[in-house]
Design a protein around this motif. Structure first.
Motif, PDB file in Angstrom:
ATOM      1  N   UNK A 123       0.844  -1.186   0.000  1.00 31.84           N
ATOM      2  CA  UNK A 123       0.000   0.000   0.000  1.00 31.84           C
ATOM      3  C   UNK A 123       0.885   1.245   0.000  1.00 31.84           C
ATOM      4  N   UNK A 124       0.514   2.200  -0.817  1.00 29.55           N
ATOM      5  CA  UNK A 124       1.215   3.492  -0.769  1.00 29.55           C
ATOM      6  C   UNK A 124       0.418   4.412   0.111  1.00 29.55           C
ATOM      7  N   UNK A 125       0.973   4.703   1.267  1.00 31.23           N
ATOM      8  CA  UNK A 125       0.316   5.678   2.138  1.00 31.23           C
ATOM      9  C   UNK A 125       0.937   7.021   1.786  1.00 31.23           C
ATOM     10  N   UNK A 126       0.232   7.780   0.992  1.00 33.30           N
ATOM     11  CA  UNK A 126       0.786   9.024   0.458  1.00 33.30           C
ATOM     12  C   UNK A 126       1.381   8.764  -0.910  1.00 33.30           C
ATOM     13  N   UNK A 127       0.901   9.484  -1.907  1.00 34.64           N
ATOM     14  CA  UNK A 127       1.434   9.291  -3.256  1.00 34.64           C
ATOM     15  C   UNK A 127       2.312  10.480  -3.630  1.00 34.64           C
ATOM     16  N   UNK A 128       2.929  10.343  -4.768  1.00 32.27           N
ATOM     17  CA  UNK A 128       3.770  11.421  -5.282  1.00 32.27           C
ATOM     18  C   UNK A 128       2.939  12.163  -6.327  1.00 32.27           C
ATOM     19  N   UNK A 129       2.858  13.476  -6.200  1.00 33.53           N
ATOM     20  CA  UNK A 129       2.047  14.252  -7.144  1.00 33.53           C
ATOM     21  C   UNK A 129       2.930  15.033  -8.117  1.00 33.53           C
ATOM     22  N   UNK A 130       2.411  15.194  -9.301  1.00 37.56           N
ATOM     23  CA  UNK A 130       3.123  15.965 -10.332  1.00 37.56           C
ATOM     24  C   UNK A 130       3.312  17.414  -9.887  1.00 37.56           C
ATOM     25  N   UNK A 131       2.303  17.960  -9.184  1.00 36.24           N
ATOM     26  CA  UNK A 131       2.380  19.378  -8.800  1.00 36.24           C
ATOM     27  C   UNK A 131       3.489  19.666  -7.789  1.00 36.24           C
ATOM     28  N   UNK A 132       4.045  18.602  -7.205  1.00 40.58           N
ATOM     29  CA  UNK A 132       5.148  18.826  -6.270  1.00 40.58           C
ATOM     30  C   UNK A 132       6.425  19.217  -7.013  1.00 40.58           C
ATOM     31  N   UNK A 133       6.418  19.036  -8.317  1.00 37.14           N
ATOM     32  CA  UNK A 133       7.553  19.501  -9.116  1.00 37.14           C
ATOM     33  C   UNK A 133       8.395  18.398  -9.714  1.00 37.14           C
ATOM     34  N   UNK A 134       8.029  17.139  -9.458  1.00 37.30           N
ATOM     35  CA  UNK A 134       8.813  16.036 -10.008  1.00 37.30           C
ATOM     36  C   UNK A 134       8.534  15.859 -11.483  1.00 37.30           C
ATOM     37  N   UNK A 135       9.511  15.281 -12.137  1.00 37.18           N
ATOM     38  CA  UNK A 135       9.307  14.854 -13.505  1.00 37.18           C
ATOM     39  C   UNK A 135       8.219  13.775 -13.483  1.00 37.18           C
ATOM     40  N   UNK A 136       7.408  13.737 -14.540  1.00 38.37           N
ATOM     41  CA  UNK A 136       6.289  12.783 -14.530  1.00 38.37           C
ATOM     42  C   UNK A 136       6.783  11.329 -14.426  1.00 38.37           C
ATOM     43  N   UNK A 137       7.990  11.061 -14.937  1.00 35.43           N
ATOM     44  CA  UNK A 137       8.491   9.675 -14.827  1.00 35.43           C
ATOM     45  C   UNK A 137       8.830   9.337 -13.372  1.00 35.43           C
ATOM     46  N   UNK A 138       9.168  10.343 -12.572  1.00 39.82           N
ATOM     47  CA  UNK A 138       9.390  10.090 -11.144  1.00 39.82           C
ATOM     48  C   UNK A 138       8.065   9.914 -10.406  1.00 39.82           C
ATOM     49  N   UNK A 139       7.039  10.607 -10.889  1.00 44.17           N
ATOM     50  CA  UNK A 139       5.728  10.485 -10.245  1.00 44.17           C
ATOM     51  C   UNK A 139       5.227   9.032 -10.324  1.00 44.17           C
ATOM     52  N   UNK A 140       5.558   8.348 -11.425  1.00 43.99           N
ATOM     53  CA  UNK A 140       5.079   6.966 -11.582  1.00 43.99           C
ATOM     54  C   UNK A 140       6.098   5.926 -11.128  1.00 43.99           C
ATOM     55  N   UNK A 141       7.248   6.385 -10.652  1.00 37.05           N
ATOM     56  CA  UNK A 141       8.280   5.435 -10.196  1.00 37.05           C
ATOM     57  C   UNK A 141       7.739   4.467  -9.136  1.00 37.05           C
ATOM     58  N   UNK A 142       7.003   4.967  -8.130  1.00 32.14           N
ATOM     59  CA  UNK A 142       6.515   4.034  -7.106  1.00 32.14           C
ATOM     60  C   UNK A 142       5.559   2.974  -7.654  1.00 32.14           C
ATOM     61  N   UNK A 143       4.783   3.350  -8.663  1.00 34.66           N
ATOM     62  CA  UNK A 143       3.847   2.384  -9.252  1.00 34.66           C
ATOM     63  C   UNK A 143       4.633   1.267  -9.930  1.00 34.66           C
ATOM     64  N   UNK A 144       5.628   1.678 -10.708  1.00 37.02           N
ATOM     65  CA  UNK A 144       6.460   0.693 -11.407  1.00 37.02           C
ATOM     66  C   UNK A 144       7.174  -0.209 -10.403  1.00 37.02           C
TER      67      UNK A 144
END
Ligand code: HPA
Length: 281
Positions: free
Chosen positions: A83-104
């Motif tokens: 479970x991801x408690x807290x996700x990474x959002x694009x608006x935080x400034x990360x590159x979109x590929x980093x935003x999906x890193x946890x999913x991968x």
């Protein structure tokens, strides 16, 4: 160029995976992402291991207040999940590929199924705050595509099909469990906007004309990345507010969190019911 040369992105994933494997050997069968205000669901889990995002070198660490960033590994209804408690959002400034890193990463750790949850604004005028909406399809054109750049051949093809992002049989399960639990489940199309500002009333009117039912700041890029690597995906939005301009009042994050809090029991029961059923398939 030889196929054996791994892309930088994939090397980073392998490195993060290794760091997690140093902490736990747990193999999840499903992954769950908890949206805003839904983090309390972690308490339903029999936790076997926890890894804070900040412990993983190279991992994008969430900065939003109320987003506790960690992976929880354990069992729900006896089914092994991460479970991801807290996700990474694009608006935080990360590159979109980093935003999906946890999913991968969760896919690479073993999860074949992904359950995405989020808080969303209702665009469909038939919705009300507190409704739960099963995501039937999405619109991704308001944020960059997470697959842009060198394709990670190890994960999937260059041009993946997106004609059925949200897995039919998982959607059937959600509908069945919602009906058993007498939840008036809504269904619809979700759009991810980049945020962090909420949308304008004109944007929401445009979205409604485009057939969009709910709007949020997450989920779509995650669903694309998961689909690319062959995970079976489903998603549920908690409609926390009517989108901008529908009611004569400004939007605020507190209202979103409070609304999510009000329906969290129903929402959690639905997710637990869905996992109980998934373990049979
Ligand atoms: N817009 C975007 N994201 C959201 C909203 C909204 O109205 N509500 C909750 N997340």
């Amino acid at each position: 160029m030889s196929n054996t040369i791994k892309s930088e992105g994939y090397k980073k994933l392998l490195d993060c995976k290794e760091q997690i494997r140093e902490k736990t050997a747990f193999i999840p069968k499903a992954a769950i992402v908890l949206g805003s205000g839904l983090g309390g669901y972690a308490e339903q889990m029999k936790v076997e291991a926890e890894v804070a995002y900040s412990e993983i070198e190279g991992f994008p660490v969430s900065t939003v207040a109320g987003h506790d960033g960690r992976f929880l590994f354990g069992y729900i209804e006896g089914f092994p999940v991460v479970m991801m408690k807290g996700r990474v959002h694009y608006y935080e400034g990360y590159d979109i590929s980093d935003v999906v890193l946890p999913i991968r990463l969760m896919g690479m750790l073993g999860a074949k199924i992904l359950i995405l949850t989020n808080a969303a604004g209702g665009v469909n005028l038939d919705f009300q705050p507190g409704d739960l909406m099963m995501i039937e399809d999405h619109i991704s054109i308001a944020v960059p595509n997470p697959l842009r750049g060198k394709n990670m051949e190890e994960l999937g093809v260059r041009f993946p099909d997106m004609s059925q992002v949200y897995d039919r049989s998982l959607c059937h399960i959600i509908e069945k469990i919602a009906s058993e639990q007498q939840i008036d489940l809504k269904k619809g199309v979700y759009i991810q906007c980049s945020g962090p500002s909420y949308e304008t009333p004109a944007e929401i009117r445009m979205f409604r004309k485009l057939g969009i039912d709910a709007v949020g700041m997450s989920t779509v890029c995650e669903a694309i990345a998961a689909n690319h690597m062959g995970m079976r995906v489903c998603g549920i939005s908690c409609i926390t507010n009517m989108a901008a301009g529908i009611l004569d009042q400004p939007l605020n994050h507190k209202e979103v969190q409070e609304a999510a809090d009000r329906v969290k029991d129903q929402f959690e029961q639905l997710v637990t019911g869905v996992i109980g059923k998934i373990k049979e398939i």
